[in-house]
Design a protein around this motif. Structure first.
Motif, PDB file in Angstrom:
ATOM      1  N   PRO A   1       0.798  -1.232   0.000  1.00 29.97           N
ATOM      2  CA  PRO A   1       0.000   0.000   0.000  1.00 29.97           C
ATOM      3  C   PRO A   1       0.838   1.294   0.000  1.00 29.97           C
ATOM      4  CG  PRO A   1      -0.917  -1.570   1.553  1.00 29.97           C
ATOM      5  CD  PRO A   1       0.402  -2.120   1.107  1.00 29.97           C
ATOM      6  N   ALA A   2       2.111   1.213   0.336  1.00 29.55           N
ATOM      7  CA  ALA A   2       2.970   2.393   0.360  1.00 29.55           C
ATOM      8  C   ALA A   2       3.402   2.838  -1.038  1.00 29.55           C
ATOM      9  CB  ALA A   2       4.195   2.135   1.231  1.00 29.55           C
ATOM     10  N   ARG A   3       3.076   2.061  -2.054  1.00 27.73           N
ATOM     11  CA  ARG A   3       3.418   2.446  -3.429  1.00 27.73           C
ATOM     12  C   ARG A   3       2.943   3.864  -3.740  1.00 27.73           C
ATOM     13  NH1 ARG A   3       1.438  -3.105  -6.360  1.00 27.73           N
ATOM     14  NH2 ARG A   3       3.453  -4.171  -6.305  1.00 27.73           N
ATOM     15  N   GLU A   4       1.758   4.176  -3.285  1.00 24.46           N
ATOM     16  CA  GLU A   4       1.143   5.471  -3.581  1.00 24.46           C
ATOM     17  C   GLU A   4       1.801   6.623  -2.824  1.00 24.46           C
ATOM     18  OE1 GLU A   4      -3.140   5.213  -3.054  1.00 24.46           O
ATOM     19  OE2 GLU A   4      -2.981   3.053  -3.379  1.00 24.46           O
ATOM     20  N   PHE A   5       2.637   6.337  -1.849  1.00 26.21           N
ATOM     21  CA  PHE A   5       3.240   7.355  -0.999  1.00 26.21           C
ATOM     22  C   PHE A   5       4.748   7.411  -1.260  1.00 26.21           C
ATOM     23  CE2 PHE A   5      -0.645   5.895   0.880  1.00 26.21           C
ATOM     24  CZ  PHE A   5      -1.282   7.068   1.266  1.00 26.21           C
ATOM     25  N   LYS A   6       5.100   8.031  -2.383  1.00 28.64           N
ATOM     26  CA  LYS A   6       6.504   8.064  -2.822  1.00 28.64           C
ATOM     27  C   LYS A   6       7.430   8.693  -1.781  1.00 28.64           C
ATOM     28  CE  LYS A   6       5.321   8.110  -7.727  1.00 28.64           C
ATOM     29  NZ  LYS A   6       5.089   6.728  -7.774  1.00 28.64           N
ATOM     30  N   ASN A   7       6.893   9.606  -0.977  1.00 31.00           N
ATOM     31  CA  ASN A   7       7.710  10.241   0.063  1.00 31.00           C
ATOM     32  C   ASN A   7       8.089   9.275   1.180  1.00 31.00           C
ATOM     33  OD1 ASN A   7       5.028  10.147   0.942  1.00 31.00           O
ATOM     34  ND2 ASN A   7       5.235  11.988   2.185  1.00 31.00           N
ATOM     35  N   ARG A   8       7.535   8.074   1.199  1.00 30.26           N
ATOM     36  CA  ARG A   8       7.859   7.065   2.214  1.00 30.26           C
ATOM     37  C   ARG A   8       8.821   5.982   1.696  1.00 30.26           C
ATOM     38  NH1 ARG A   8       6.057   9.642   6.689  1.00 30.26           N
ATOM     39  NH2 ARG A   8       3.833  10.004   6.585  1.00 30.26           N
ATOM     40  N   HIS A   9       9.039   5.938   0.396  1.00 31.80           N
ATOM     41  CA  HIS A   9       9.854   4.871  -0.190  1.00 31.80           C
ATOM     42  C   HIS A   9      11.260   4.822   0.393  1.00 31.80           C
ATOM     43  CE1 HIS A   9       7.209   4.590  -4.078  1.00 31.80           C
ATOM     44  NE2 HIS A   9       6.529   4.362  -2.977  1.00 31.80           N
ATOM     45  N   ALA A  10      11.906   5.964   0.549  1.00 36.01           N
ATOM     46  CA  ALA A  10      13.284   5.982   1.065  1.00 36.01           C
ATOM     47  C   ALA A  10      13.354   5.384   2.464  1.00 36.01           C
ATOM     48  CB  ALA A  10      13.840   7.397   1.049  1.00 36.01           C
ATOM     49  N   SER A  11      12.372   5.690   3.305  1.00 36.94           N
ATOM     50  CA  SER A  11      12.351   5.149   4.660  1.00 36.94           C
ATOM     51  C   SER A  11      12.194   3.631   4.642  1.00 36.94           C
ATOM     52  CB  SER A  11      11.220   5.793   5.463  1.00 36.94           C
ATOM     53  OG  SER A  11      11.199   5.307   6.785  1.00 36.94           O
ATOM     54  N   ILE A  12      11.371   3.132   3.745  1.00 37.70           N
ATOM     55  CA  ILE A  12      11.127   1.694   3.630  1.00 37.70           C
ATOM     56  C   ILE A  12      12.397   0.967   3.164  1.00 37.70           C
ATOM     57  CG2 ILE A  12       9.844  -0.036   2.285  1.00 37.70           C
ATOM     58  CD1 ILE A  12       7.483   2.026   2.339  1.00 37.70           C
ATOM     59  N   LEU A  13      13.198   1.598   2.337  1.00 33.12           N
ATOM     60  CA  LEU A  13      14.410   0.989   1.783  1.00 33.12           C
ATOM     61  C   LEU A  13      15.624   1.100   2.703  1.00 33.12           C
ATOM     62  CD1 LEU A  13      13.902   2.242  -1.850  1.00 33.12           C
ATOM     63  CD2 LEU A  13      14.025  -0.159  -1.172  1.00 33.12           C
ATOM     64  N   LEU A  14      15.543   1.926   3.742  1.00 30.79           N
ATOM     65  CA  LEU A  14      16.710   2.222   4.582  1.00 30.79           C
ATOM     66  C   LEU A  14      17.430   0.996   5.123  1.00 30.79           C
ATOM     67  CD1 LEU A  14      15.651   5.268   6.794  1.00 30.79           C
ATOM     68  CD2 LEU A  14      17.368   5.226   4.970  1.00 30.79           C
ATOM     69  N   CYS A  15      16.724   0.067   5.705  1.00 29.50           N
ATOM     70  CA  CYS A  15      17.373  -1.066   6.366  1.00 29.50           C
ATOM     71  C   CYS A  15      18.160  -1.906   5.369  1.00 29.50           C
ATOM     72  CB  CYS A  15      16.352  -1.912   7.120  1.00 29.50           C
ATOM     73  SG  CYS A  15      17.132  -3.146   8.178  1.00 29.50           S
ATOM     74  N   LEU A  16      17.563  -2.228   4.232  1.00 30.15           N
ATOM     75  CA  LEU A  16      18.281  -3.019   3.239  1.00 30.15           C
ATOM     76  C   LEU A  16      19.446  -2.236   2.647  1.00 30.15           C
ATOM     77  CD1 LEU A  16      15.358  -4.928   1.500  1.00 30.15           C
ATOM     78  CD2 LEU A  16      17.245  -5.942   2.790  1.00 30.15           C
ATOM     79  N   GLU A  17      19.269  -0.933   2.447  1.00 26.66           N
ATOM     80  CA  GLU A  17      20.367  -0.103   1.943  1.00 26.66           C
ATOM     81  C   GLU A  17      21.529  -0.093   2.939  1.00 26.66           C
ATOM     82  OE1 GLU A  17      20.742   1.311  -0.949  1.00 26.66           O
ATOM     83  OE2 GLU A  17      18.735   1.464  -1.813  1.00 26.66           O
ATOM     84  N   ALA A  18      21.220   0.057   4.223  1.00 23.52           N
ATOM     85  CA  ALA A  18      22.256   0.056   5.255  1.00 23.52           C
ATOM     86  C   ALA A  18      22.939  -1.317   5.323  1.00 23.52           C
ATOM     87  CB  ALA A  18      21.678   0.437   6.613  1.00 23.52           C
ATOM     88  N   CYS A  19      22.162  -2.381   5.200  1.00 24.95           N
ATOM     89  CA  CYS A  19      22.748  -3.730   5.201  1.00 24.95           C
ATOM     90  C   CYS A  19      23.733  -3.894   4.054  1.00 24.95           C
ATOM     91  CB  CYS A  19      21.653  -4.790   5.098  1.00 24.95           C
ATOM     92  SG  CYS A  19      20.689  -5.025   6.601  1.00 24.95           S
ATOM     93  N   LEU A  20      23.362  -3.421   2.885  1.00 24.34           N
ATOM     94  CA  LEU A  20      24.255  -3.537   1.729  1.00 24.34           C
ATOM     95  C   LEU A  20      25.533  -2.740   1.928  1.00 24.34           C
ATOM     96  CD1 LEU A  20      21.745  -3.430  -1.248  1.00 24.34           C
ATOM     97  CD2 LEU A  20      23.229  -5.320  -0.578  1.00 24.34           C
ATOM     98  N   GLU A  21      25.399  -1.526   2.435  1.00 20.90           N
ATOM     99  CA  GLU A  21      26.588  -0.702   2.668  1.00 20.90           C
ATOM    100  C   GLU A  21      27.515  -1.358   3.689  1.00 20.90           C
ATOM    101  OE1 GLU A  21      27.338   3.615   4.581  1.00 20.90           O
ATOM    102  OE2 GLU A  21      26.009   3.606   2.831  1.00 20.90           O
ATOM    103  N   ALA A  22      26.941  -1.864   4.771  1.00 23.68           N
ATOM    104  CA  ALA A  22      27.754  -2.523   5.798  1.00 23.68           C
ATOM    105  C   ALA A  22      28.370  -3.818   5.259  1.00 23.68           C
ATOM    106  CB  ALA A  22      26.910  -2.808   7.045  1.00 23.68           C
TER     107      ALA A  22
END
Length: 150
Positions: free
Chosen positions: A119-140
């Protein structure tokens, strides 16, 4: 649909339950690497500690300061991240991004629980927050891999 109804749909009981029960909230004492990611639009942050052995995540800790959507995402990731290799984490991040941005299916197992965030698809301003954990995992993960190769 009214915006109030949209928000009620977005913050479902399942998302709120995930946000209230995030695993691995204790930071690691001696991580191989740490990464902190921030969503500039909303200010959500996720810090991740990882330990690796033979190219797989053996230890995971996280500090999550995010909206309920970012917390729910971190909860699903935390439940499934131990034992994963770099390719699996990259695939999960790419599938989650595609789910949000390109209306693709939810990530495959073991991260299929991220479908709760459709359901968050419609809320583009929330996408970055949703991706944070996986992005941080990849960087680490990448930092730990470089450190272990040095």
């Amino acid at each position: 649909m009214s915006s109030e109804t949209d928000l009620i749909k977005l913050y479902s009981a399942r998302i709120l339950a995930l946000a209230a029960d995030i695993p691995h909230l204790d930071r690691l004492d001696s991580p191989d690497a740490t990464a902190k990611k921030r969503a500039p639009l909303c200010g959500s942050t996720v810090t991740v500690d990882l330990t690796l052995e033979n190219g797989r995540i053996t230890g995971f800790g996280q500090d999550v300061k995010a909206c309920a959507l970012g917390q729910a995402s971190a909860s699903v990731v935390g439940q499934n991240i131990i034992g994963r290799n770099l390719k699996e984490v990259e695939t999960a991040r790419d599938q989650l991004k595609d789910m949000l941005i390109s209306d693709q299916p939810a990530p495959k197992a073991p991260f299929s629980g991220l479908e709760v965030l459709i359901p968050a698809r419609e809320f583009k301003n929330r996408h970055a927050s949703i991706l944070l954990c996986l992005e941080a995992c990849l960087e680490a993960f990448k930092a730990a891999s470089q450190k272990n190769c040095a």
